[in-house]
Design an enzyme around this catalytic site. Structure first.
Site, PDB file in Angstrom:
ATOM      1  N   GLU A   1       0.821  -1.222   0.000  1.00 23.90           N
ATOM      2  CA  GLU A   1       0.000   0.000   0.000  1.00 23.90           C
ATOM      3  C   GLU A   1       0.852   1.269   0.000  1.00 23.90           C
ATOM      4  O   GLU A   1       1.233   1.768   1.062  1.00 23.90           O
ATOM      5  CB  GLU A   1      -0.933   0.000   1.226  1.00 23.90           C
ATOM      6  CG  GLU A   1      -1.837   1.225   1.281  1.00 23.90           C
ATOM      7  CD  GLU A   1      -2.779   1.240   2.494  1.00 23.90           C
ATOM      8  OE1 GLU A   1      -2.612   0.395   3.394  1.00 23.90           O
ATOM      9  OE2 GLU A   1      -3.659   2.107   2.524  1.00 23.90           O
TER      10      GLU A   1
ATOM     11  N   LYS B   1      -2.403  -2.151  -3.188  1.00 24.60           N
ATOM     12  CA  LYS B   1      -3.480  -1.334  -2.594  1.00 24.60           C
ATOM     13  C   LYS B   1      -3.141   0.138  -2.800  1.00 24.60           C
ATOM     14  O   LYS B   1      -2.474   0.764  -1.972  1.00 24.60           O
ATOM     15  CB  LYS B   1      -3.615  -1.666  -1.106  1.00 24.60           C
ATOM     16  CG  LYS B   1      -4.610  -0.804  -0.351  1.00 24.60           C
ATOM     17  CD  LYS B   1      -4.989  -1.406   0.987  1.00 24.60           C
ATOM     18  CE  LYS B   1      -5.864  -0.459   1.780  1.00 24.60           C
ATOM     19  NZ  LYS B   1      -6.496  -1.096   2.935  1.00 24.60           N
TER      20      LYS B   1
HETATM   21  P1  13P Z   1      -9.249   3.874   4.195  1.00 25.38           P
HETATM   22  O1  13P Z   1     -10.082   3.072   3.250  1.00 25.38           O
HETATM   23  O2  13P Z   1     -10.028   4.478   5.329  1.00 25.38           O
HETATM   24  O3  13P Z   1      -8.338   4.837   3.502  1.00 25.38           O
HETATM   25  O4  13P Z   1      -8.291   2.856   4.923  1.00 25.38           O
HETATM   26  C1  13P Z   1      -7.656   1.896   4.181  1.00 25.38           C
HETATM   27  C2  13P Z   1      -6.473   1.464   4.897  1.00 25.38           C
HETATM   28  O5  13P Z   1      -6.285   0.306   5.135  1.00 25.38           O
HETATM   29  C3  13P Z   1      -5.497   2.475   5.303  1.00 25.38           C
HETATM   30  O6  13P Z   1      -4.280   1.859   5.545  1.00 25.38           O
END
Ligand code: 13P
Length: 340
Positions: free
Chosen positions: A177, A219
């Site tokens: 991510e 992600k």
């Molecule tokens: P949000 O969908 O609230 O952005 O959170 C996703 C997430 O896992 C942040 O690390």
């Protein structure tokens, strides 16, 4: 390394009509959200809230995997049943956040690097033994005057790749991510440029660290203007920019992309995910789904507000957002469905 097992876990996480539910807020983040909703910031309140989520009837119909936090993966329902058992009995795959947070990056004012590599193989081994099958690590890239720097992008990309390699070696599918955050007044074009630069750096490092692309999930953020930008783009512009950016940077060997919501409303996040499928269906080389926290949880958290009597109504709200996103993942979301 068992690449076949990694691939089959990733495929199960990307099942048609389903996505991931992020419920891995760290204690400080969870407490901040509780404080806003007037909920006591205690371990018991966090446990009760997470029990509400994992016991939502029918959740497994739209949610393939949940991302847990270290405190949560060890918790139990009030009746003593481990959350992990409740989750797997619902046909949902348990995952775990393994980073230890974004910290100030030395020498780069206003920028962060995510920590957690020290001792990671040992922590991962424990999570695997407990039953986790995937992991998550979030890097934070901020846009502002003169930032992000190459130093910040490279440090975060390197950490993401090292994390991913450690997880794969232990049998966990890494959810990678790199989040370009929405804070600020920058344009969609600037977000595009930064997201493209960050993703190029991430895939470069993933390759260098020998990460098996077929056994990971990306992600990313959607490509959006900053939340303080006076010009907000329509769904079509957001979706076109997001898909263009990802097509340029994400190899087709990656089995799936699961978006974070990043502060978008539940409805916006669903509508944009849906439009990607409607506009680009056959052009997307990867499965495209969601891995939302706020865009699934938020109405439910506000409804619950810490009150036992509101659990059922909160679960209905949570399931509703999960259903809307399940539909969006198939290009079948409509405003009418959302309002039903
Ligand atoms: P949000 O969908 O609230 O952005 O959170 C996703 C997430 O896992 C942040 O690390």
């Amino acid at each position: 390394m068992n690449s076949e097992r990694l691939k089959s876990t990733a495929q199960a996480m990307l099942a048609e009509g389903k996505g991931l539910l992020a419920m891995d807020e760290s204690n400080p983040t969870c407490n901040k959200r509780f404080a806003k909703a007037g909920i006591p910031q205690t371990e018991e309140a966090r446990r009760s809230y997470r029990e509400l989520i994992v016991t939502t009837p029918g959740l497994g119909e739209y949610i393939s995997g949940v991302i847990l936090y270290d405190e949560t993966i060890r918790q139990k329902k009030k009746d003593g049943t481990a959350f992990l058992k409740v989750i797997t009995n619902a046909g949902i795959i348990p995952g775990i956040k393994v980073d230890t947070g974004a910290k100030d990056l030395a020498g780069f004012p206003g920028e962060k690097v995510t920590e957690g590599l020290d001792g990671l193989p040992g922590r991962v081994a424990e999570y695997v033994q407990m039953g986790a099958r995937f992991a998550k690590w979030r890097a934070v890239i901020a846009i502002g005057a003169g930032i992000p720097s190459e130093g910040c992008i490279d440090a975060n990309a390197h950490a993401l790749a090292r994390y991913a390699a450690i997880c794969q070696e232990a049998g966990l599918v890494p959810v990678v991510e790199p989040e370009v955050v929405m804070d600020g007044s920058h344009s969609l074009e600037r977000c595009f440029e930064v997201s493209q630069q960050a993703l190029r750096a991430v895939f470069n490092q993933l390759h260098t660290q020998r990460v098996v692309l077929e056994g990971m999930i990306l992600k990313p953020n959607m490509v959006l203007s900053g939340k303080d930008c006076p010009h907000q783009d329509d769904v079509g512009q957001v979706v076109d920019a997001t898909v263009r950016c990802l097509l340029r940077t994400v190899p087709a060997a990656v089995p799936g992309i699961a978006f974070l919501s990043g502060g978008q409303s539940g409805e916006q996040a669903s509508a944009r995910l849906n439009a990607m499928h409607v506009r680009f269906a056959s052009k997307l080389p990867w499965a495209v789904t969601f891995s939302f926290a706020r865009a699934i949880q938020h109405p439910a958290l506000d409804i619950w507000s810490g009150h036992e009597a509101k659990v059922k109504a909160a679960q209905q709200a949570l399931l509703h957002r999960a259903r809307c996103n399940g539909a969006a993942r198939r290009g079948k979301y409509t405003a009418a469905l959302d309002n039903s």
